[in-house]
Scaffold this motif. Structure first.
Motif, short mmCIF file in Angstrom:
data_model
loop_
_atom_site.label_atom_id
_atom_site.label_comp_id
_atom_site.label_asym_id
_atom_site.label_seq_id
_atom_site.Cartn_x
_atom_site.Cartn_y
_atom_site.Cartn_z
N GLU A 27 0.82 -1.21 0.00
CA GLU A 27 0.00 0.00 0.00
C GLU A 27 0.86 1.26 0.00
OE1 GLU A 27 -2.64 -0.51 3.34
OE2 GLU A 27 -4.04 -1.71 2.15
N ASP A 28 2.00 1.22 0.68
CA ASP A 28 2.88 2.38 0.73
C ASP A 28 3.51 2.64 -0.64
OD1 ASP A 28 4.32 4.50 2.07
OD2 ASP A 28 6.09 3.20 1.96
N VAL A 29 4.07 1.60 -1.26
CA VAL A 29 4.76 1.76 -2.53
C VAL A 29 3.78 2.01 -3.68
CG1 VAL A 29 6.22 0.57 -4.23
CG2 VAL A 29 6.77 0.43 -1.79
N LEU A 30 2.63 1.35 -3.62
CA LEU A 30 1.64 1.47 -4.71
C LEU A 30 0.46 2.33 -4.28
CD1 LEU A 30 1.83 -2.26 -5.81
CD2 LEU A 30 2.78 -0.29 -7.03
N LYS A 31 0.75 3.36 -3.51
CA LYS A 31 -0.27 4.25 -2.96
C LYS A 31 -1.16 4.79 -4.09
CE LYS A 31 1.23 6.78 0.24
NZ LYS A 31 1.13 6.58 1.58
N GLY A 32 -2.46 4.72 -3.87
CA GLY A 32 -3.40 5.25 -4.85
C GLY A 32 -3.89 4.22 -5.84
N TYR A 33 -3.34 3.01 -5.80
CA TYR A 33 -3.76 1.96 -6.72
C TYR A 33 -4.36 0.80 -5.94
CZ TYR A 33 -0.96 4.61 -9.97
OH TYR A 33 -0.45 5.63 -10.73
N ARG A 34 -5.51 0.35 -6.39
CA ARG A 34 -6.18 -0.77 -5.75
C ARG A 34 -5.54 -2.08 -6.22
NH1 ARG A 34 -12.40 -0.22 -6.10
NH2 ARG A 34 -12.12 -1.71 -4.43
N PRO A 35 -5.63 -3.13 -5.40
CA PRO A 35 -5.07 -4.43 -5.81
C PRO A 35 -5.61 -4.91 -7.16
CG PRO A 35 -5.60 -4.49 -3.48
CD PRO A 35 -6.13 -3.18 -4.01
N SER A 36 -6.89 -4.71 -7.42
CA SER A 36 -7.45 -5.16 -8.71
C SER A 36 -6.81 -4.42 -9.88
CB SER A 36 -8.97 -4.99 -8.73
OG SER A 36 -9.32 -3.63 -8.53
N GLU A 37 -6.49 -3.15 -9.70
CA GLU A 37 -5.83 -2.38 -10.76
C GLU A 37 -4.42 -2.91 -11.00
OE1 GLU A 37 -8.10 1.85 -9.84
OE2 GLU A 37 -6.15 1.45 -8.91
N VAL A 38 -3.70 -3.15 -9.92
CA VAL A 38 -2.33 -3.65 -10.04
C VAL A 38 -2.32 -5.04 -10.66
CG1 VAL A 38 -0.24 -4.26 -8.76
CG2 VAL A 38 -1.54 -2.22 -8.11
N HIS A 39 -3.28 -5.89 -10.30
CA HIS A 39 -3.34 -7.23 -10.88
C HIS A 39 -3.69 -7.18 -12.36
CE1 HIS A 39 -3.86 -8.76 -6.58
NE2 HIS A 39 -2.62 -8.97 -6.97
N CYS A 40 -4.53 -6.25 -12.76
CA CYS A 40 -4.81 -6.07 -14.20
C CYS A 40 -3.55 -5.64 -14.94
CB CYS A 40 -5.91 -5.04 -14.41
SG CYS A 40 -7.57 -5.68 -14.19
N ILE A 41 -2.84 -4.68 -14.36
CA ILE A 41 -1.59 -4.21 -14.97
C ILE A 41 -0.61 -5.37 -15.11
CG2 ILE A 41 0.47 -2.81 -14.48
CD1 ILE A 41 -1.54 -0.69 -13.33
N GLU A 42 -0.49 -6.18 -14.07
CA GLU A 42 0.42 -7.33 -14.11
C GLU A 42 0.01 -8.31 -15.20
OE1 GLU A 42 2.23 -10.52 -10.94
OE2 GLU A 42 0.13 -9.96 -10.72
N PHE A 43 -1.29 -8.62 -15.29
CA PHE A 43 -1.76 -9.57 -16.30
C PHE A 43 -1.48 -9.05 -17.71
CE2 PHE A 43 -4.69 -11.51 -19.23
CZ PHE A 43 -4.61 -12.86 -18.89
N ILE A 44 -1.78 -7.78 -17.94
CA ILE A 44 -1.59 -7.19 -19.27
C ILE A 44 -0.11 -7.26 -19.67
CG2 ILE A 44 -1.65 -5.02 -20.56
CD1 ILE A 44 -4.29 -4.40 -18.96
N GLU A 45 0.77 -6.98 -18.73
CA GLU A 45 2.21 -7.01 -19.06
C GLU A 45 2.69 -8.42 -19.36
OE1 GLU A 45 6.10 -5.71 -19.78
OE2 GLU A 45 4.19 -4.66 -19.82
N LYS A 46 2.15 -9.40 -18.65
CA LYS A 46 2.65 -10.77 -18.79
C LYS A 46 1.93 -11.58 -19.86
CE LYS A 46 4.49 -11.27 -14.14
NZ LYS A 46 4.49 -12.05 -12.89
N ASN A 47 0.86 -11.05 -20.44
CA ASN A 47 0.07 -11.81 -21.41
C ASN A 47 -0.20 -10.96 -22.65
OD1 ASN A 47 -0.85 -14.38 -19.78
ND2 ASN A 47 -1.01 -12.64 -18.40
N ALA A 48 0.38 -11.37 -23.75
CA ALA A 48 0.19 -10.64 -25.00
C ALA A 48 -1.27 -10.66 -25.41
CB ALA A 48 1.04 -11.27 -26.10
N ASP A 49 -1.69 -9.60 -26.05
CA ASP A 49 -3.05 -9.48 -26.58
C ASP A 49 -4.11 -9.69 -25.50
OD1 ASP A 49 -1.95 -8.98 -29.10
OD2 ASP A 49 -1.95 -11.11 -29.62
#
Length: 157
Positions: A27-49
Motif C-alpha cells: 500500500e505504501d509503494v503502490l499508494k493510490g492503486y487498488r489491488p485489482s488495478e495492479v493485478h490487471c496491470i500485471e496480467f496485461i504485461e505478462k500476457n500478449a493481446d
C-alpha cells in the motif's frame, strides 16, 4: 478436524499471513492503486493481446467490472487499447510507460518478498516441490470444474 479441513485451514492461514505481512509495504509503494488495478496491470504485461475476456477469466471478475477497470486505467494513462489490422472487432490492451512503472514497482516488491522467504524455500527438495505443485494443480482443476458447473468462465490454461 480431518486432514482435508486442516490443509484448507492452513492454506487460508498462510495466505492471510502473507497478505498481512505484505499489505503495508504494498500500500505504501503502490499508494493510490487498488489491488485489482495492479493485478490487471500485471496480467496485461505478462500476457500478449490481453482483452476483456482474458482478464475476466484470469482474475475471476465479470466482464463488466473489467470493462470499468480498463476505462479507469486508460483515464489514468496506465494502459492503452489497440486493435489488430486483421481483427477490427476485438480490443486489446497494453501498458503505457506509466503503466510499466507501476508494473516494475509491483515486481520489485514481489522480488523483495521472495528474498525475505528464500530461507524457507531453499530447504524444500525438488520432490517436495513436485508433490506440492501436483496437489495444487489437481485441486485447481477440481475448482475449475466446479466453477464451470456454475456457468462461470474457467481460467484458460
Amino acid at each position: 478436524m480431518n486432514k482435508d479441513e486442516l490443509v484448507l485451514r492452513k492454506f487460508r492461514d498462510l495466505f492471510n499471513k502473507m497478505t498481512w505481512l505484505n499489505k503495508e509495504k504494498m500500500e505504501d509503494v503502490l499508494k493510490g492503486y487498488r489491488p485489482s488495478e495492479v493485478h490487471c496491470i500485471e496480467f496485461i504485461e505478462k500476457n500478449a493481446d490481453s482483452n476483456v475476456t482474458k482478464l475476466s477469466e484470469s482474475l475471476y471478475m465479470t466482464r463488466s467490472a473489467i470493462s470499468k477497470l480498463m476505462k479507469k486505467l486508460m483515464e489514468q494513462g496506465l494502459i492503452e487499447s489497440y486493435q489488430k489490422p486483421d481483427n477490427k472487432k476485438e480490443i486489446y490492451f497494453r501498458l503505457t510507460e506509466q503503466g510499466r512503472v507501476i508494473y516494475n514497482l509491483h515486481e520489485e516488491l514481489h522480488q523483495e518478498f521472495r528474498e525475505r522467504d528464500r530461507s524457507v524455500f531453499s530447504q524444500v527438495t525438488e520432490d517436495q516441490f513436485d508433490l506440492m505443485l501436483g496437489f495444487i494443480e489437481r485441486y485447481s482443476r477440481h475448482l475449475d470444474t466446479e466453477i464451470k458447473k456454475q456457468g462461470i468462465g474457467v481460467k484458460p490454461e
